[in-house]
Design an enzyme around this catalytic site. Structure first.
Site, PDB file in Angstrom:
ATOM      1  N   HIS A  45       0.720 -28.531   8.745  1.00  0.00           N
ATOM      2  CA  HIS A  45       2.020 -29.205   8.662  1.00  0.00           C
ATOM      3  C   HIS A  45       1.991 -30.660   9.151  1.00  0.00           C
ATOM      4  O   HIS A  45       2.464 -31.561   8.463  1.00  0.00           O
ATOM      5  CB  HIS A  45       3.076 -28.444   9.475  1.00  0.00           C
ATOM      6  CG  HIS A  45       3.175 -26.986   9.137  1.00  0.00           C
ATOM      7  ND1 HIS A  45       3.006 -26.501   7.864  1.00  0.00           N
ATOM      8  CD2 HIS A  45       3.444 -25.893   9.900  1.00  0.00           C
ATOM      9  CE1 HIS A  45       3.158 -25.191   7.861  1.00  0.00           C
ATOM     10  NE2 HIS A  45       3.415 -24.792   9.091  1.00  0.00           N
TER      11      HIS A  45
ATOM     12  N   LYS B  26      -1.206 -20.363   4.439  1.00  0.00           N
ATOM     13  CA  LYS B  26      -2.077 -20.443   5.592  1.00  0.00           C
ATOM     14  C   LYS B  26      -2.039 -19.125   6.378  1.00  0.00           C
ATOM     15  O   LYS B  26      -1.061 -18.397   6.243  1.00  0.00           O
ATOM     16  CB  LYS B  26      -1.662 -21.598   6.487  1.00  0.00           C
ATOM     17  CG  LYS B  26      -0.267 -21.439   7.095  1.00  0.00           C
ATOM     18  CD  LYS B  26      -0.074 -22.468   8.159  1.00  0.00           C
ATOM     19  CE  LYS B  26      -0.141 -21.869   9.516  1.00  0.00           C
ATOM     20  NZ  LYS B  26       1.118 -21.327  10.003  1.00  0.00           N
TER      21      LYS B  26
ATOM     22  N   ASP C 177      -2.524 -23.689  13.918  1.00  0.00           N
ATOM     23  CA  ASP C 177      -1.269 -23.144  13.392  1.00  0.00           C
ATOM     24  C   ASP C 177      -0.368 -24.252  12.830  1.00  0.00           C
ATOM     25  O   ASP C 177       0.325 -24.042  11.841  1.00  0.00           O
ATOM     26  CB  ASP C 177      -0.538 -22.397  14.518  1.00  0.00           C
ATOM     27  CG  ASP C 177       0.713 -21.678  14.033  1.00  0.00           C
ATOM     28  OD1 ASP C 177       0.608 -20.964  13.018  1.00  0.00           O
ATOM     29  OD2 ASP C 177       1.783 -21.843  14.651  1.00  0.00           O
TER      30      ASP C 177
ATOM     31  N   ARG D  83       0.797  -1.221   0.000  1.00  0.00           N
ATOM     32  CA  ARG D  83       0.000   0.000   0.000  1.00  0.00           C
ATOM     33  C   ARG D  83       0.833   1.276   0.000  1.00  0.00           C
ATOM     34  O   ARG D  83       0.513   2.248  -0.670  1.00  0.00           O
ATOM     35  CB  ARG D  83      -0.929   0.000   1.201  1.00  0.00           C
ATOM     36  CG  ARG D  83      -2.322   0.304   0.744  1.00  0.00           C
ATOM     37  CD  ARG D  83      -3.334   0.146   1.761  1.00  0.00           C
ATOM     38  NE  ARG D  83      -2.808   0.203   3.120  1.00  0.00           N
ATOM     39  CZ  ARG D  83      -3.571   0.091   4.174  1.00  0.00           C
ATOM     40  NH1 ARG D  83      -4.852  -0.060   4.035  1.00  0.00           N
ATOM     41  NH2 ARG D  83      -3.063   0.132   5.380  1.00  0.00           N
TER      42      ARG D  83
ATOM     43  N   GLU E  16       9.458 -26.703  18.818  1.00  0.00           N
ATOM     44  CA  GLU E  16      10.105 -25.400  18.616  1.00  0.00           C
ATOM     45  C   GLU E  16      10.568 -24.857  19.958  1.00  0.00           C
ATOM     46  O   GLU E  16       9.937 -25.126  20.984  1.00  0.00           O
ATOM     47  CB  GLU E  16       9.108 -24.420  18.021  1.00  0.00           C
ATOM     48  CG  GLU E  16       8.582 -24.823  16.674  1.00  0.00           C
ATOM     49  CD  GLU E  16       7.732 -23.711  16.074  1.00  0.00           C
ATOM     50  OE1 GLU E  16       8.290 -22.856  15.381  1.00  0.00           O
ATOM     51  OE2 GLU E  16       6.526 -23.687  16.347  1.00  0.00           O
TER      52      GLU E  16
ATOM     53  N   LYS F 220       5.431 -25.020  21.317  1.00  0.00           N
ATOM     54  CA  LYS F 220       6.395 -23.923  21.401  1.00  0.00           C
ATOM     55  C   LYS F 220       7.047 -23.966  22.772  1.00  0.00           C
ATOM     56  O   LYS F 220       6.492 -24.499  23.713  1.00  0.00           O
ATOM     57  CB  LYS F 220       5.694 -22.588  21.176  1.00  0.00           C
ATOM     58  CG  LYS F 220       5.080 -22.490  19.784  1.00  0.00           C
ATOM     59  CD  LYS F 220       5.062 -21.071  19.269  1.00  0.00           C
ATOM     60  CE  LYS F 220       4.437 -20.959  17.885  1.00  0.00           C
ATOM     61  NZ  LYS F 220       5.381 -21.189  16.783  1.00  0.00           N
TER      62      LYS F 220
HETATM   63  C1  BG6 Z   1       4.525 -21.692  10.726  1.00  0.00           C
HETATM   64  C2  BG6 Z   1       3.818 -21.394  12.008  1.00  0.00           C
HETATM   65  O1  BG6 Z   1       3.622 -22.181   9.757  1.00  0.00           O
HETATM   66  O2  BG6 Z   1       5.527 -22.659  10.941  1.00  0.00           O
HETATM   67  C3  BG6 Z   1       4.782 -20.927  13.066  1.00  0.00           C
HETATM   68  O3  BG6 Z   1       2.828 -20.395  11.790  1.00  0.00           O
HETATM   69  C4  BG6 Z   1       5.920 -21.902  13.207  1.00  0.00           C
HETATM   70  O4  BG6 Z   1       4.120 -20.738  14.302  1.00  0.00           O
HETATM   71  C5  BG6 Z   1       6.526 -22.249  11.861  1.00  0.00           C
HETATM   72  O5  BG6 Z   1       6.902 -21.310  14.054  1.00  0.00           O
HETATM   73  C6  BG6 Z   1       7.543 -23.378  11.963  1.00  0.00           C
HETATM   74  O6  BG6 Z   1       8.208 -23.515  10.743  1.00  0.00           O
HETATM   75  P1  BG6 Z   1       9.702 -24.060  10.682  1.00  0.00           P
HETATM   76  O7  BG6 Z   1       9.990 -24.192   9.227  1.00  0.00           O
HETATM   77  O8  BG6 Z   1      10.554 -23.082  11.393  1.00  0.00           O
HETATM   78  O9  BG6 Z   1       9.678 -25.385  11.384  1.00  0.00           O
END
Ligand code: BG6
Length: 491
Positions: free
Chosen positions: A241, A149, A236, A51, A217, A340
């Site tokens: 995934h 997503k 998420d 924008r 993570e 997380k």
């Molecule tokens: C994303 C999520 O799709 O994938 C995040 O929204 C997450 O919350 C991330 O941290 C993890 O991806 P990667 O490739 O770092 O494992």
């Protein structure tokens, strides 16, 4: 071994949200890597669209900073950076008004080439952008749309979003990114399964005891609290995934690697998942939320300290025992967990085979362990197959569990490429194998929705876990109840 580079045809990549976080951290660096590898031919352009008013020169400065920050120093070559930046242009465009669309049209010109529109923006304006692209005659035979997503927050909203983009683009023009599908090991899973005669005959309930999929993570919500608090780990990470990984482990061999052949098989897996609803959700799922603790030896705040709503019960950890109701997988649990603020960043798939049917070794046989195939997505991408061998040397017979190691880092000159590098160019190649089809996304929500509803109707609360631990103890109990244990996933 160095990888072979086959250039892709000339293209224009228009990145809506071109000054945003995704463009800065992932898209610009990924395109730079492919440019430096010689895969992007002269004449191809990358157009940032957003924008705010900005000159192309200023956009190039933004991109230069993005590269300095997100590309490893030894991979930044001054000449490559300059020639990459020269491909960049910027156009100020407003999704909600006519502003900038004529300029974008003029910039794109009339040449018949592949055009990819990457919507690195919130889904609430997908429809506005698709409408205006169409109104301005910017969608042609060789135009493609890339979206990410969250594709919905439930089945109804996913359907609505798919309809909004489907109004203007054919399904074979829509590329729904799940970046996990671009990870090296994930593609290797397909090669391992379908390019080796070894695995297929034992890839079933007769030989496999169970499968574990862990995506752990160490990071917390990292300033994404607004989005995350409405999503939680189930939306998420699991809906996309983890379910995609499960599909690739569980799907029947497709007739070919062609996109729809693969996606048909994945869809069948999603549709065969045993429903989880209010009657079963309490037994087969665990929700957790991290409280203050430590990461890498440093104190870190709890989830509630990081977000606005101090009473939030959003889960930052989920463990699920999933089952697939087919002849191949009946009775084989797929244990999924993601969270997380866990102790290490590690993503892996563990396929645990059954023990041998009879011990011929007497006492020495007590050392036997069932075989395990471990596919490590990150860090240290690679595949390990554990097998039992005789401990070398004279004397009594002793056995040892050793790993046949196929770690990629040792076999390739460079690091494994980032998932986006492959996916961005697959869009140009028109190859949808690693992208989610509309019905797949919707089938995933069809399984997730009753599970989430079950949490609500049974008031299943999150169990708190200390940041830096492996999640709530209920997650350990979930698998140990079945006489199994989580594989110790060291980062
Ligand atoms: C994303 C999520 O799709 O994938 C995040 O929204 C997450 O919350 C991330 O941290 C993890 O991806 P990667 O490739 O770092 O494992």
């Amino acid at each position: 071994m160095s990888s072979q580079v086959i250039p892709v045809e000339e293209f224009d990549y228009v990145v809506f949200g071109g000054t945003g976080d995704l463009a800065e951290r992932k898209l610009i660096p990924a395109l730079y890597h492919r440019h430096a590898a010689g895969q992007i031919v002269d004449g191809s352009r990358i157009i940032g669209a957003a924008r705010s008013d900005m000159a192309t020169e200023a956009y190039r400065d933004f991109a230069r900073k993005a590269l300095e920050e997100h590309v490893r120093r030894d991979l930044l070559d001054a000449a490559d950076v300059d020639s990459f930046l020269a491909r960049l242009a910027y156009c100020a465009v407003d999704a909600k008004s006519d502003k900038g669309w004529a300029e974008l049209k003029a910039l794109l010109g009339d040449e018949d080439r592949v055009r990819a529109y990457y919507l690195a923006v919130g889904p609430s304006i997908f429809g506005d952008i698709a409408d205006r692209l169409d109104q301005n005659g910017l969608i042609r035979e060789r135009s493609r749309l890339v979206i990410e997503k969250p594709i919905g927050k439930d089945l109804a909203s996913a359907r609505a979003l798919n309809a909004v983009v489907g109004k203007h683009f054919r399904e074979d023009q829509i590329f729904r990114i799940d970046h996990y599908l671009g990870k090296e090991t994930v593609q290797n899973l397909m090669v391992l399964r379908f390019a080796n005669a070894l695995y297929q005959p034992v890839w079933n309930a007769a030989h496999i005891d169970h499968v574990q999929i862990t995506v752990a993570e160490t990071i917390g919500v990292e300033g994404r609290g607004d989005y995350y608090d409405k999503s939680g780990a189930i939306r998420d990470m699991v809906q996309n995934h983890l379910l995609q990984l499960l599909c690739l482990v569980a799907m029947e061999p497709p007739a070919s690697i062609e996109a729809n052949a693969v996606r048909d098989e994945k869809l069948k897996v999603l549709r065969s998942l045993k429903p989880v609803d209010q009657d079963t959700v309490g037994q087969v799922t665990v929700r957790g939320q991290y409280k203050a603790g430590a990461a890498h030896g440093e104190a870190v705040p709890g989830y509630l300290d990081e977000i606005e709503d101090k009473g939030s019960d959003t889960e930052t950890f989920v463990a699920i025992k999933a089952e697939i109701e087919t002849w191949r997988w009946a009775g084989v649990p797929f244990y999924l967990r993601t969270g997380k603020r866990l102790p290490s960043r590690v993503s892996e798939i563990v396929v645990q085979f059954k023990p041998v049917p009879h011990n011929v070794f007497g006492k020495a046989g007590a050392e036997m362990h069932p075989n395990r195939l471990i596919l490590r997505l990150q860090p240290d991408e690679g595949v390990r197959q554990s097998i039992m061998i005789k401990d070398p040397g004279p004397g009594g017979l002793r056995m040892r569990d050793v790993a046949l190691d196929m770690t990629f880092a040792e076999n390739f000159e460079a690091d494994a490429p980032d998932a986006y590098e492959r996916l961005l160019l697959d869009v140009i190649r028109g190859n949808q194998t690693l992208f989610m089809r509309r019905d797949e996304v919707e089938a995933a929500w069809e399984w997730i929705d009753p599970l989430i509803d079950g949490w609500a109707s049974t008031a299943q609360k999150t169990a708190k876990y200390t940041a830096g631990s492996w999640g709530p103890t209920a997650s350990i109990a979930l698998i140990e109840r079945d006489g199994r244990t989580w594989h110790e996933a060291e980062g």
